[in-house]
Design a protein around this motif. Structure first.
Motif, mmCIF file in Angstrom:
data_model
loop_
_atom_site.group_PDB
_atom_site.id
_atom_site.type_symbol
_atom_site.label_atom_id
_atom_site.label_comp_id
_atom_site.label_asym_id
_atom_site.label_seq_id
_atom_site.Cartn_x
_atom_site.Cartn_y
_atom_site.Cartn_z
ATOM 1 N N ALA A 1 1.900 7.902 -3.185
ATOM 2 C CA ALA A 1 1.977 9.114 -4.007
ATOM 3 C C ALA A 1 0.801 9.190 -4.965
ATOM 4 O O ALA A 1 0.196 10.262 -5.155
ATOM 5 C CB ALA A 1 3.288 9.144 -4.772
ATOM 6 N N SER A 2 0.448 8.051 -5.558
ATOM 7 C CA SER A 2 -0.675 8.019 -6.496
ATOM 8 C C SER A 2 -1.996 8.287 -5.780
ATOM 9 O O SER A 2 -2.848 9.047 -6.265
ATOM 10 C CB SER A 2 -0.726 6.652 -7.189
ATOM 11 N N ILE A 3 -2.154 7.666 -4.610
ATOM 12 C CA ILE A 3 -3.379 7.864 -3.837
ATOM 13 C C ILE A 3 -3.499 9.316 -3.384
ATOM 14 O O ILE A 3 -4.588 9.922 -3.437
ATOM 15 C CB ILE A 3 -3.401 6.915 -2.622
ATOM 16 N N LEU B 1 -1.406 10.031 5.084
ATOM 17 C CA LEU B 1 -1.594 8.647 4.635
ATOM 18 C C LEU B 1 -0.472 7.752 5.146
ATOM 19 O O LEU B 1 -0.713 6.623 5.590
ATOM 20 C CB LEU B 1 -1.671 8.595 3.109
ATOM 21 N N ALA B 2 0.744 8.274 5.109
ATOM 22 C CA ALA B 2 1.879 7.492 5.608
ATOM 23 C C ALA B 2 1.741 7.267 7.108
ATOM 24 O O ALA B 2 2.029 6.169 7.622
ATOM 25 C CB ALA B 2 3.189 8.216 5.299
ATOM 26 N N ALA C 1 0.959 17.383 3.035
ATOM 27 C CA ALA C 1 0.257 16.998 4.258
ATOM 28 C C ALA C 1 -0.630 15.776 4.023
ATOM 29 O O ALA C 1 -0.746 14.907 4.893
ATOM 30 C CB ALA C 1 -0.582 18.170 4.769
ATOM 31 N N VAL C 2 -1.256 15.715 2.861
ATOM 32 C CA VAL C 2 -2.089 14.555 2.530
ATOM 33 C C VAL C 2 -1.238 13.292 2.512
ATOM 34 O O VAL C 2 -1.598 12.263 3.108
ATOM 35 C CB VAL C 2 -2.796 14.761 1.173
ATOM 36 N N GLU C 3 -0.083 13.349 1.838
ATOM 37 C CA GLU C 3 0.783 12.173 1.759
ATOM 38 C C GLU C 3 1.330 11.811 3.138
ATOM 39 O O GLU C 3 1.424 10.637 3.495
ATOM 40 C CB GLU C 3 1.936 12.431 0.784
ATOM 41 N N MET D 1 0.827 -1.202 0.000
ATOM 42 C CA MET D 1 0.000 0.000 0.000
ATOM 43 C C MET D 1 0.867 1.262 0.000
ATOM 44 O O MET D 1 0.539 2.251 -0.655
ATOM 45 C CB MET D 1 -0.920 0.002 1.229
ATOM 46 N N ARG D 2 1.997 1.184 0.730
ATOM 47 C CA ARG D 2 2.866 2.357 0.816
ATOM 48 C C ARG D 2 3.440 2.718 -0.556
ATOM 49 O O ARG D 2 3.682 3.900 -0.841
ATOM 50 C CB ARG D 2 3.978 2.076 1.819
#
Length: 403
Positions: A21-23, A58-59, A53-55, A16-17
């Motif tokens: 970037a795509s997500i 998610l991480a 911040a979004v990435e 998933m990680r």
């Protein structure tokens, strides 16, 4: 199921990680579509910051989701939490409410869940693990939202305190009569749009809250002490001149306020000085009304030097010194009314509650005492000034004593 059994396997998280970037890109694109107010925000430095911040979020979520025994699914890791807090502060600095950011969180949760759950299923996540995954998504978004709300509130509070200090400094400079360029710079720093005029209002601090509720939101409050007075505050009210002045006076009814004249905003120190002068002289309004210094100009002028006024009164009333106190008081009272009513016997009688013939008799006595001086313009002026102030009315220096 134990926490270890429910945690997302490392192999699944690794798969998933790789798609983060795509997500993140898909999430940002969806937010732009569904939250129109962010269309411009995602361009430039702020846009890059939000995308990062979004990435980061998610991480952080994946790190939380792969935690084993002892992990608390309701507590995001610090970097993601700090990133959400900074986003909230950024929204406040941009002048936006939290509505758009919270909407973005909802969109982000839906999009990221759709993509990440699909990736997790492909990587072999079980149904029970997928359920835990959903639980973590909602808990995580709630915590990020709360952090952003806290950041937004803190920034507003900080900005508000800073602006309040700037406004207080501006008020102090206005009352001190600072130079116009300095005042303009101070107004700009405070984000305060100068009005046409300002009016100084002095009132007890205990009456401040009720008064502020009905005044122009641009009203400035000074933290400076009023000379010689305790527990009084100064307000500088915008554009309360002309037809607006009666409304200001009505709003201050019952608040023991003293109201200076309206002045161009950069010259409001003159309005303040006059209000302070009225206080120093002990002028009072009738009933519960605010003391309007515009209505007491004669008192202010005549009492500019109380010592000189007392000397003048003693000088012009010296011819009555040999009379008894009662007679002296009646004749002085009659003379004052006669001067202010410009010799109109009926009006004098009405004011003094006596018969017109009594007025005639008293004026005959006064003419005998003063002689031709009652026809001398200079003497009439001095008598009018010396006696007229007690009535609190505008005097008539040009008045002549009619026969």
């Amino acid at each position: 199921m134990t926490t270890d059994e429910a945690a997302i396997p490392t192999s699944v998280a690794t798969a998933m990680r790789a798609e983060l970037a795509s997500i993140a890109g898909s999430t940002v694109a969806e937010i732009i579509v569904e939250v129109p107010s962010y269309t411009d925000a995602f361009t430039g430095k702020m846009g890059q910051k939000i995308s990062n911040a979004v990435e980061l979020a998610l991480a952080g979520f994946l790190e939380l989701a792969t935690a084993h025994t002892g992990a608390d699914p309701s507590t995001p890791i610090r970097p993601a939490l700090e990133g959400a807090y900074d986003l909230g502060r950024g929204e406040a600095r941009s002048g936006r409410s939290m509505d758009a950011l919270l909407a973005a969180y909802r969109v982000g949760a839906r999009v990221s869940w759709r993509h990440m759950s699909a990736s997790a299923v492909r990587a072999g996540l079980t149904a029970e693990q997928l359920a835990r995954f959903a639980e973590l998504v909602f808990a995580y978004i709630d915590q990020l939202s709360a952090a952003s709300v806290a950041g937004h509130a803190d920034e507003l509070a900080t900005t508000g305190r800073v602006r309040e200090r700037y406004l207080e400094r501006l008020a102090a400079q206005l009352l001190a009569g600072a130079a116009e360029p300095d005042l303009a710079a101070a107004a700009e720093r405070a984000g305060w749009q100068p009005p046409r005029t300002l009016t100084a209002v002095v009132l007890p601090e205990a009456k401040l809250h009720g008064a502020m509720a009905s005044l122009d939101p641009r009203t400035l409050r000074s933290t400076e002490d009023v000379p010689g007075e305790e527990d009084l505050v100064v307000l500088l009210v915008p554009d309360a001149d002309g037809r607006s002045r009666p409304a200001l006076l009505r709003s201050l009814d019952g608040r023991h306020a003293v109201v200076g004249p309206a002045r161009p905003w950069e010259a409001v120190h003159d309005s303040y000085a006059r209000a302070c002068r009225a206080l120093a002289l002990g002028l009072e309004a009738e009933g519960s009304a605010a003391l309007d210094t515009d209505e007491r100009l004669a008192d202010l002028v005549l009492r500019a030097d109380d010592g000189a006024l007392a000397d003048l009164r003693a000088q012009v009333l010296a011819p009555l010194a040999d009379l008894s106190p009662g007679a002296r008081e009646k004749l002085a009272e009659t003379l004052r009314s006669w001067l202010l009513h410009q010799g109109r016997r009926e009006q004098v009688a009405e004011e003094l509650f006596v018969h017109p013939q009594t007025v005639r008799y008293r004026m005959t006595q006064l003419r005998e005492i003063y002689g031709k001086r009652l026809e001398d313009p200079r003497t009439v002026l001095e008598l009018t000034i010396a006696l007229g102030v007690d009535l609190g009315k505008t005097s008539h220096p040009s008045a002549t004593v009619a026969s």
